[in-house]
Scaffold this motif. Sequence first.
Motif, short mmCIF file in Angstrom:
data_model
loop_
_atom_site.label_atom_id
_atom_site.label_comp_id
_atom_site.label_asym_id
_atom_site.label_seq_id
_atom_site.Cartn_x
_atom_site.Cartn_y
_atom_site.Cartn_z
N THR A 95 13.97 -5.43 -15.73
CA THR A 95 12.55 -5.30 -15.42
C THR A 95 12.42 -4.86 -13.98
OG1 THR A 95 11.96 -7.04 -16.98
CG2 THR A 95 10.35 -6.53 -15.27
N LEU A 96 11.60 -3.86 -13.76
CA LEU A 96 11.36 -3.34 -12.41
C LEU A 96 9.97 -3.74 -11.94
CD1 LEU A 96 12.75 0.28 -12.88
CD2 LEU A 96 13.90 -1.66 -11.79
N VAL A 97 9.86 -4.00 -10.66
CA VAL A 97 8.57 -4.28 -10.04
C VAL A 97 8.05 -2.96 -9.49
CG1 VAL A 97 7.35 -5.57 -8.25
CG2 VAL A 97 9.30 -6.62 -9.45
N CYS A 98 6.83 -2.59 -9.87
CA CYS A 98 6.24 -1.31 -9.48
C CYS A 98 4.92 -1.56 -8.75
CB CYS A 98 5.94 -0.46 -10.71
SG CYS A 98 7.35 -0.25 -11.80
N LEU A 99 4.64 -0.71 -7.80
CA LEU A 99 3.38 -0.76 -7.08
C LEU A 99 2.28 -0.19 -7.98
CD1 LEU A 99 2.80 -1.55 -4.13
CD2 LEU A 99 3.08 0.84 -3.52
N THR A 100 1.15 -0.88 -8.05
CA THR A 100 0.00 -0.33 -8.78
C THR A 100 -0.78 0.57 -7.83
OG1 THR A 100 -1.44 -2.15 -8.13
CG2 THR A 100 -0.20 -2.42 -10.20
N GLU A 101 -1.80 1.23 -8.34
CA GLU A 101 -2.65 2.05 -7.47
C GLU A 101 -3.34 1.18 -6.43
OE1 GLU A 101 -4.12 4.82 -5.32
OE2 GLU A 101 -2.71 5.28 -6.93
N ALA A 102 -3.75 -0.02 -6.84
CA ALA A 102 -4.38 -0.95 -5.89
C ALA A 102 -3.39 -1.35 -4.79
CB ALA A 102 -4.90 -2.19 -6.60
N GLY A 103 -2.14 -1.55 -5.16
CA GLY A 103 -1.11 -1.89 -4.18
C GLY A 103 -0.85 -0.74 -3.23
N ALA A 104 -0.76 0.47 -3.76
CA ALA A 104 -0.55 1.65 -2.93
C ALA A 104 -1.73 1.86 -1.98
CB ALA A 104 -0.34 2.89 -3.80
N SER A 105 -2.92 1.62 -2.48
CA SER A 105 -4.12 1.75 -1.65
C SER A 105 -4.11 0.72 -0.52
CB SER A 105 -5.36 1.58 -2.53
OG SER A 105 -6.52 1.65 -1.76
N TYR A 106 -3.69 -0.49 -0.83
CA TYR A 106 -3.59 -1.53 0.19
C TYR A 106 -2.60 -1.11 1.29
CZ TYR A 106 -2.65 -5.90 2.54
OH TYR A 106 -2.49 -6.86 3.50
N VAL A 107 -1.44 -0.60 0.89
CA VAL A 107 -0.43 -0.17 1.87
C VAL A 107 -0.99 0.95 2.75
CG1 VAL A 107 1.84 0.93 2.14
CG2 VAL A 107 1.54 -0.91 0.47
N ARG A 108 -1.66 1.92 2.13
CA ARG A 108 -2.24 3.03 2.92
C ARG A 108 -3.28 2.53 3.91
NH1 ARG A 108 -2.02 5.59 -2.17
NH2 ARG A 108 -4.21 5.09 -2.54
N ALA A 109 -4.14 1.62 3.47
CA ALA A 109 -5.19 1.09 4.34
C ALA A 109 -4.58 0.30 5.50
CB ALA A 109 -6.14 0.20 3.54
N ARG A 110 -3.55 -0.46 5.22
CA ARG A 110 -2.89 -1.24 6.26
C ARG A 110 -2.22 -0.33 7.29
NH1 ARG A 110 -0.98 -6.90 6.44
NH2 ARG A 110 0.90 -6.72 7.66
N ARG A 111 -1.57 0.72 6.81
CA ARG A 111 -0.94 1.67 7.73
C ARG A 111 -1.99 2.37 8.59
NH1 ARG A 111 3.29 3.78 3.40
NH2 ARG A 111 4.96 2.29 3.87
N GLN A 112 -3.10 2.77 7.97
CA GLN A 112 -4.16 3.45 8.71
C GLN A 112 -4.75 2.53 9.77
OE1 GLN A 112 -4.66 6.75 8.30
NE2 GLN A 112 -5.89 6.55 10.13
N ALA A 113 -4.90 1.25 9.45
CA ALA A 113 -5.41 0.29 10.43
C ALA A 113 -4.45 0.18 11.61
CB ALA A 113 -5.61 -1.08 9.78
N GLY A 114 -3.15 0.22 11.33
CA GLY A 114 -2.16 0.20 12.41
C GLY A 114 -2.24 1.43 13.28
N VAL A 115 -2.44 2.58 12.65
CA VAL A 115 -2.58 3.83 13.40
C VAL A 115 -3.78 3.75 14.34
CG1 VAL A 115 -3.17 6.29 13.18
CG2 VAL A 115 -1.39 5.29 11.72
N HIS A 116 -4.90 3.27 13.82
CA HIS A 116 -6.11 3.16 14.64
C HIS A 116 -5.91 2.19 15.80
CE1 HIS A 116 -8.42 5.82 12.21
NE2 HIS A 116 -8.39 5.04 11.14
N ALA A 117 -5.22 1.10 15.55
CA ALA A 117 -4.97 0.12 16.62
C ALA A 117 -4.12 0.74 17.72
CB ALA A 117 -4.29 -1.12 16.04
N PHE A 118 -3.07 1.48 17.33
CA PHE A 118 -2.23 2.13 18.33
C PHE A 118 -3.00 3.22 19.08
CE2 PHE A 118 1.59 0.22 16.40
CZ PHE A 118 2.25 -0.15 17.55
N GLU A 119 -3.81 3.97 18.37
CA GLU A 119 -4.61 5.01 19.04
C GLU A 119 -5.49 4.39 20.13
OE1 GLU A 119 -6.76 6.79 15.81
OE2 GLU A 119 -5.26 8.36 15.54
#
Length: 120
Positions: free
Chosen positions: A59-83
């Motif tokens: 059995t494999l654990v896979c990211l759902t679209e909601a999970g992928a969206s969460y990762v993208r939002a978190r990364r974008q928040a990090g980018v904004h903080a660094f900017e």
Amino acid sequence: MSLTSAATLATLDRTGPRRITDLAAVEGVTQPAMTALVRVMEESGLVERRGDASDKRVTLVCLTEAGASYVRARRQAGVHAFERLIGELTGEEVEALVAALPALRHLAELESQDREGPKQ
């Protein structure tokens, strides 16, 4: 969300579907702890379990679209903080950061290789 949960989602985003045992090794936790973590993330709709086409026992654990969206939002928040923070540096400090970028990229590559463990 715990750091281990966020790191697990980021790992799945970077590497694709993984076995729970692989995720546990990459994140440095026990298999039972990762199983419990995956169950919570599954109930939250961030991951799902799927069978492995190459091995029906796995059995494999896979990211759902909601999970992928969460990762993208978190990364974008990090980018904004660094900017925002970089905007507060002096010109010399910004130049020093730019000069350090090749070494920082290399560190990130080494860390990523370390976290992913041996290739199968």
